[in-house]
Design a protein around this motif. Structure first.
Motif, short mmCIF file in Angstrom:
data_model
loop_
_atom_site.label_atom_id
_atom_site.label_comp_id
_atom_site.label_asym_id
_atom_site.label_seq_id
_atom_site.Cartn_x
_atom_site.Cartn_y
_atom_site.Cartn_z
N GLU A 1 62.75 -6.69 60.07
CA GLU A 1 61.65 -6.56 61.03
C GLU A 1 62.13 -6.73 62.45
OE1 GLU A 1 58.51 -9.19 59.10
OE2 GLU A 1 57.41 -7.99 60.55
N LEU B 1 60.56 -6.67 66.67
CA LEU B 1 59.40 -6.58 67.54
C LEU B 1 59.93 -6.46 68.96
CD1 LEU B 1 56.33 -6.87 67.16
CD2 LEU B 1 56.57 -9.24 67.75
N ARG C 1 54.74 0.66 64.81
CA ARG C 1 53.35 0.36 65.14
C ARG C 1 53.32 -0.06 66.60
NH1 ARG C 1 51.63 -4.13 62.12
NH2 ARG C 1 49.67 -3.24 61.41
N ASP D 1 53.54 -12.18 68.32
CA ASP D 1 54.67 -12.50 67.44
C ASP D 1 54.41 -11.85 66.09
OD1 ASP D 1 53.96 -15.87 66.18
OD2 ASP D 1 52.77 -14.04 66.26
N PHE D 2 55.26 -12.14 65.12
CA PHE D 2 55.24 -11.36 63.89
C PHE D 2 53.93 -11.52 63.12
CE2 PHE D 2 59.09 -9.19 63.77
CZ PHE D 2 60.05 -9.97 64.36
N ALA E 1 51.41 -9.43 64.80
CA ALA E 1 51.66 -8.00 64.64
C ALA E 1 51.28 -7.54 63.24
CB ALA E 1 53.14 -7.71 64.92
N GLN E 2 51.50 -8.39 62.27
CA GLN E 2 51.20 -7.98 60.89
C GLN E 2 49.71 -7.96 60.63
OE1 GLN E 2 53.61 -10.89 59.12
NE2 GLN E 2 55.48 -9.69 59.37
N GLU F 1 50.10 4.10 64.66
CA GLU F 1 51.32 3.85 63.91
C GLU F 1 51.88 5.15 63.37
OE1 GLU F 1 49.03 1.56 60.44
OE2 GLU F 1 51.21 1.58 60.21
N THR G 1 54.11 -2.93 73.12
CA THR G 1 54.82 -3.70 72.10
C THR G 1 55.02 -2.81 70.89
OG1 THR G 1 53.65 -5.66 72.85
CG2 THR G 1 54.80 -5.83 70.77
N HIS H 1 56.38 -2.56 67.01
CA HIS H 1 56.70 -3.36 65.84
C HIS H 1 57.30 -2.44 64.79
CE1 HIS H 1 55.09 -5.62 62.09
NE2 HIS H 1 56.27 -6.07 62.40
N PRO I 1 58.30 -2.68 61.12
CA PRO I 1 58.24 -3.61 60.01
C PRO I 1 59.30 -3.37 58.93
CG PRO I 1 56.42 -2.05 59.89
CD PRO I 1 57.15 -1.75 61.14
#
Lengths: 410, 203
Positions: B66, B68, B97, B106-107, B110-111, B118, B145, B147, B149
């Motif tokens: 992962e 970011l 994404r 943070d993760f 983001a999740q 996306e 930002t 991401h 994954p």
């Protein structure tokens, strides 16, 4: 001065009743926390610190990250010891508290006081560490209190998993004479990474270690606290340095000549004469922070100065000595050398003492001038003035004085 | 939604199109889960240097694909399309994404959050693939930002280049920082030109 939000995890479990750290483990912990909070808020006014307890009825956040030191200290005040510490939950809650900090630009840091035994295995701890590293949270661990088998290794494994670029630290504090906070003062947990050395830490370390650990300021005196003393110490240090530099240059010059005299003469007198010279060079190398020892050496230094000055002036004298020694017995050569040097020093001592006084004054004056804001010591009119002050000194010496002046230029 | 260049790159100056990297505030670019702190800055460069890895590249930590990436801009931009050059051997990212104008993701955020858009990425070792955005959603972007994954099966994820195509406006979406609020209004602080000549005033 890194901008940081810190969460401190206090261990208030039953194991903290033990008295092997004076007065009790819990009290030692509270003192250490006071120290850390003070250091963090002092090093950067925008730093925030929060506190949570790991034991008791469960993990509980006492105060969310704030820069208000009074609030932090007051909430540690009424804590009760009891229960069992839950390390993993505490770290997760600390992470959550840091995630919701108000200033997103602050770096995240968790400080854990691990006093009770750790019941988790290495795998769990490493997983926690990796998660912290992924979210760029630094972790500091203070290992004290219970030392059952495997606890230091487990904590080391945790720190290795979290560590990113040496931002995470672990300190093992065994029980004993030193208080917990005294041990922590010199660690990067309180002083921070790199060469931060905040004034708070420097002053505290001077108080604790009796002037030994000068991390922040040159003389162990905070200029904010006592500016006149700091200024006076600085001026006298510069004056001493200028004198030593001048002596070192002369000593280096006639070191070669002294070498000849020394290796041929077997008498102790010559050795003692040479020693002040070597002492002075040693002192120059060891530009120490110890001003008191200079007083003892000052007399020897004066002697060396006088010796070296008359050797520089009458450069043929030692050469004559060595020539003589070839022909005569050692004792006789020794006596002759002594006679010559005594005569020379007697002749020159009177004029030398005045001149050395003037020199001292002149270096003192030049250092004063350098510290004045509006004065440029390289100003030619100023140089003329200084030259006239020196009177009949040789141009060679004036050159040497100019060099220390330029060294002082900031 | 990807397209290949349908012209030969010698005729058309592709570099000029991918010019949004000059509007990135490089000092404030940051990434989470990068193996080498600060390596994310090497990913933003001119298009003609997109395959150049002499200044390093962005790589995630071992065993964790992962990534970011937080990209603040010096002025608001409109993003038309994004290009990502990944590494070979399964280390290219497979999904991307995007989130807009959000600080400090943070993760876990983001999740859980719904991204603005996306994409499923293909392996793009030459940097010729670009992924178009829903342009109406990418107007007035102050920071972006990204991401990533997952990747194509490699141990780590490697990104050599992120290119942004679009326009820069000269506007800046600024946070209100320097306003002084009054608890009680004081009329003498609020003189208008009409009052200046009058005799009466309130202390």
């Amino acid at each position: 001065m890194v901008l940081e939000a810190t969460m401190i995890c206090i261990d208030n479990s039953e194991w903290m009743r033990n008295g092997d750290y004076a007065p009790s483990r819990f009290q030692a912990q509270a003192d250490a926390i006071n120290l850390i909070c003070g250091a963090k808020t002092q090093s950067n006014p925008e730093n925030t610190v929060g506190v949570l307890t790991m034991a008791g009825n469960g993990v509980r956040v006492l105060v969310t990250p704030t820069s208000d030191l009074g609030k932090i200290l007051s909430c540690i005040h009424g804590l009760v010891v009891g229960g069992e510490a839950n390390l993993t939950a505490a770290i997760q809650v600390a992470q959550l508290a840091l995630k919701h900090r108000q200033n997103k630009r602050q770096q995240q840091r968790i400080i854990v006081f691990a006093g009770s035994p750790i019941k988790y295995d290495n795998k769990t701890l490493e997983a926690i560490g990796r998660k912290l590293k992924k979210n760029s949270v630094a972790l500091d661990v203070v290992n004290f209190g219970e030392s059952d088998d495997g606890k230091p290794e487990k904590l080391e494994a945790l720190i290795t998993a979290v560590n990113n670029n040496d931002s995470s630290h672990i300190v093992h504090v065994p029980a004993g004479q030193n208080a917990l906070s005294d041990v922590l003062i010199s660690t990067p947990i309180v002083t921070g990474d790199g060469d931060e050395g905040s004034g708070f830490v420097a002053a505290a370390s001077v108080a604790a270690a009796g002037g030994g650990g000068l991390s922040g300021f040159d003389f162990g005196v905070d200029p904010n606290v006592d500016p006149e003393l700091a200024l006076a110490l600085r001026i006298s240090m510069e004056e001493e340095r200028a004198r030593q530099e001048a002596a070192a240059k002369r000593a280096a010059e006639q070191a070669a000549e002294q070498e000849k005299v020394r290796e041929l003469a077997s008498g102790s007198r010559d050795d003692t004469m040479a020693e002040p010279v070597s002492n002075s060079t040693l002192m120059v190398d060891d530009k120490g922070h110890n001003l008191t020892s200079q007083d003892d050496e000052a007399a020897l230094l004066e002697q060396a100065l006088a010796m070296s000055m008359d050797v520089a002036k009458s450069g043929t004298a030692p050469v004559v000595d060595t020539d003589m020694s070839d022909a005569t017995v050692d004792d006789q050569e020794l006596a002759y050398a002594l006679q010559m040097s005594v005569q020379d020093s007697a002749r020159d001592m009177s004029s030398q003492s005045e001149m050395s006084k003037v020199l001292e004054d002149q270096s003192f004056v030049s250092s004063i001038l350098n510290s004045l804001p509006g004065v440029d010591p390289n100003d030619p009119s100023l140089k003329d003035l200084l030259a006239s002050l020196q009177g009949e000194s040789e141009p060679q010496q004036k050159q040497k004085e100019d060099k220390p002046e330029e060294d002082h230029d900031d | 939604m990807s397209c290949l260049h349908d012209h030969s790159c010698e005729d058309h100056n592709c570099s000029a199109d991918w010019s949004l990297h000059t509007h990135i505030d490089l000092s404030k670019v940051s990434a989470l889960n990068e193996a080498v702190a600060g390596s994310v800055k090497s990913v933003f460069k001119p298009w003609n240097r997109r395959l150049d890895t002499s200044e390093g590249f962005l790589e995630s930590n071992d065993g964790d694909p992962e990534l970011l990436v937080f990209i603040p801009f010096t002025s608001d931009v409109k993003i038309k399309s994004i290009s990502v050059v990944g590494g070979s051997g399964g280390t290219s990212p497979s999904k991307m994404r995007a989130f807009i104008n959000r600080d400090g993701i943070d993760f876990s955020d983001a999740q859980n959050m719904q991204p603005v858009q996306e994409w499923d990425l293909n392996e793009n070792l030459q940097g010729l693939l670009e992924y178009q955005t829903r342009y109406s959603r990418f107007q007035g972007v102050g920071n972006l930002t990204l991401h990533f994954p997952d990747n194509f099966g490699g141990d780590t994820t490697q990104i050599y280049y992120i290119g942004l195509k679009g326009e820069a406006t000269q506007l800046k979406r600024d946070v209100v920082a320097t306003i002084v609020y009054e608890i009680t209004p004081n009329p003498s602080d609020h003189k208008t030109r009409a009052d200046a000549g009058s005799l009466a005033h309130v202390e």
